[in-house]
Design an enzyme around this catalytic site. Sequence first.
Site, PDB file in Angstrom:
ATOM      1  N   GLU A 153      12.295  80.905  18.205  1.00 33.57           N
ATOM      2  CA  GLU A 153      12.657  80.064  17.057  1.00 33.57           C
ATOM      3  C   GLU A 153      13.831  80.662  16.293  1.00 33.57           C
ATOM      4  O   GLU A 153      14.727  79.933  15.841  1.00 33.57           O
ATOM      5  CB  GLU A 153      11.454  79.898  16.138  1.00 33.57           C
ATOM      6  CG  GLU A 153      10.337  79.063  16.748  1.00 33.57           C
ATOM      7  CD  GLU A 153       9.114  78.959  15.862  1.00 33.57           C
ATOM      8  OE1 GLU A 153       8.347  78.001  16.043  1.00 33.57           O
ATOM      9  OE2 GLU A 153       8.923  79.839  14.988  1.00 33.57           O
ATOM     10  N   ASP A 176      11.912  76.951  13.429  1.00 38.00           N
ATOM     11  CA  ASP A 176      10.713  76.139  13.619  1.00 38.00           C
ATOM     12  C   ASP A 176      11.016  74.676  13.353  1.00 38.00           C
ATOM     13  O   ASP A 176      10.600  73.788  14.111  1.00 38.00           O
ATOM     14  CB  ASP A 176       9.602  76.646  12.697  1.00 38.00           C
ATOM     15  CG  ASP A 176       8.345  75.796  12.786  1.00 38.00           C
ATOM     16  OD1 ASP A 176       7.641  75.879  13.809  1.00 38.00           O
ATOM     17  OD2 ASP A 176       8.075  75.037  11.835  1.00 38.00           O
TER      18      ASP A 176
END
Length: 227
Positions: free
Chosen positions: A117, A45
Amino acid sequence: MISSKASDYQQRIGYVFTDPSLLLQALRHCSAGTPHNERLEFLGDSVVNLLIAEALFQRWPRADEGALTRARSELVRETSLASIARTMQLGEQLILGPGELKSGGHRRDSILADAVEAVIAAIYLDADLATCRTVVLPWFETALTALPVGKPEKDPKTRLQEWLQARQWSLPVYELIFESGDPHTKHFRVSCTLGELKLRTEGEGSSRRLAEQDAASHAIDQLDSNK
């Protein structure tokens, strides 16, 4: 040992791992046991936000902070990452527990976005930031090119609110219908009601905010179709 299927998949994402176990971990959902991809998701992220922020900063030298922030949010939001996952056929590679497999978890936006991610983090750890940038940014190129320079589209809730305010109508009412899952795999369903228009839509997401955005997006689609 990495499977031949996962080995072939490295060609699709454009990167061959020195340590294939990182890719396997990135593909393993928490429902399938350990080591799963939640820690990689956490790191990924931050990495993807950095890569996209850097790309926008370089491409849009005159854009202000607000425009850059909105553009980054558009590119890294759950639905955008899930779209990338589908383009790469990532869902077919995921390792899911029996329950998630039965419920179609390999098609769920939240699981797909988290996996993207995690894969990004795996590439970063296996190589370095420069390599990660070279591999990952092409995944976003179509979306980056489609953004109006310096003026990315506002999020659905903002667009819907401004549309209603321009007509001096009441703001939408968002209500939680249900939430499910454990703390790491929450799933929300929210309704969006427009009183004067007698319109009600629903949206889903891994957070209440994302579910509200999804419901607002469906409301906008309904309004557009009624024009």
